[in-house]
Design a protein around this motif. Structure first.
Motif, PDB file in Angstrom:
ATOM      1  N   ILE A 206      39.511  70.641  15.073  1.00 40.72           N
ATOM      2  CA  ILE A 206      39.401  71.339  13.784  1.00 40.72           C
ATOM      3  C   ILE A 206      38.456  70.592  12.855  1.00 40.72           C
ATOM      4  N   ALA A 207      38.662  69.296  12.725  1.00 41.44           N
ATOM      5  CA  ALA A 207      37.843  68.504  11.796  1.00 41.44           C
ATOM      6  C   ALA A 207      36.365  68.543  12.183  1.00 41.44           C
ATOM      7  N   ILE A 208      36.086  68.314  13.447  1.00 43.62           N
ATOM      8  CA  ILE A 208      34.691  68.258  13.874  1.00 43.62           C
ATOM      9  C   ILE A 208      34.061  69.651  13.889  1.00 43.62           C
ATOM     10  N   PHE A 209      34.839  70.680  14.222  1.00 46.36           N
ATOM     11  CA  PHE A 209      34.354  72.059  14.189  1.00 46.36           C
ATOM     12  C   PHE A 209      33.861  72.408  12.786  1.00 46.36           C
ATOM     13  N   VAL A 210      34.675  72.089  11.787  1.00 47.64           N
ATOM     14  CA  VAL A 210      34.306  72.386  10.393  1.00 47.64           C
ATOM     15  C   VAL A 210      33.045  71.614  10.001  1.00 47.64           C
TER      16      VAL A 210
END
Length: 142
Positions: free
Chosen positions: A93-97
């Motif tokens: 989630i963090a890296i996707f954003v």
């Protein structure tokens, strides 16, 4: 002209700025990895199924690209299999954003909107755009 050549030409129209290209070379593979991570966090088979479905599409466009994408996706799935399950979802989630923020910064620099806003197929063409640079450097046909 082959369909893949037309799609890459269309995609490249909004990816001419060298800074935007570099951002895409980094962010597009990261987005693919994190998308697989999000699917993996639901169930590993879902990530594998989506990978297979995308490879079917890639085979229709270009067998050499499908091979490259299979190798890339296979490596990504192996990395996901090696990660602790509890890390995959928050990391993805963090890296996707962050990767999508990078993409939109790249398009701000470019001065053109992302291709997928006009045609959702370009979400699958982005990785091939990146791969096409590698293929050209290695003098491989696609």
């Amino acid at each position: 002209m082959r369909t893949i050549d037309k799609l890459l030409a269309q995609y490249s129209e909004s990816h001419l700025n060298p800074t935007n290209e570099v951002i895409h070379f980094i962010c597009v593979p990261v987005i693919v990895f994190t998308l697989l991570g999000l699917l993996w966090s639901m169930h590993w088979a879902l990530a594998v199924l989506v990978t297979i479905a995308s490879l079917v599409y890639y085979v229709k466009l270009s067998k050499p690209f499908a091979v490259g994408m299979a190798l890339m996706a296979g490596a990504m799935l192996l990395v996901l299999a090696a990660l602790p399950d509890q890390v995959i979802l928050p990391l993805s989630i963090a890296i996707f954003v962050l990767a999508w923020v990078g993409q939109f910064i790249g398009h701000q620099i470019e001065g053109k909107k992302p291709s997928f806003l006009e045609d959702v197929r370009f979400l699958l063409i982005g990785p091939l755009f990146v791969l096409s640079f590698l293929y050209r450097r290695l003098n491989l046909a696609y």
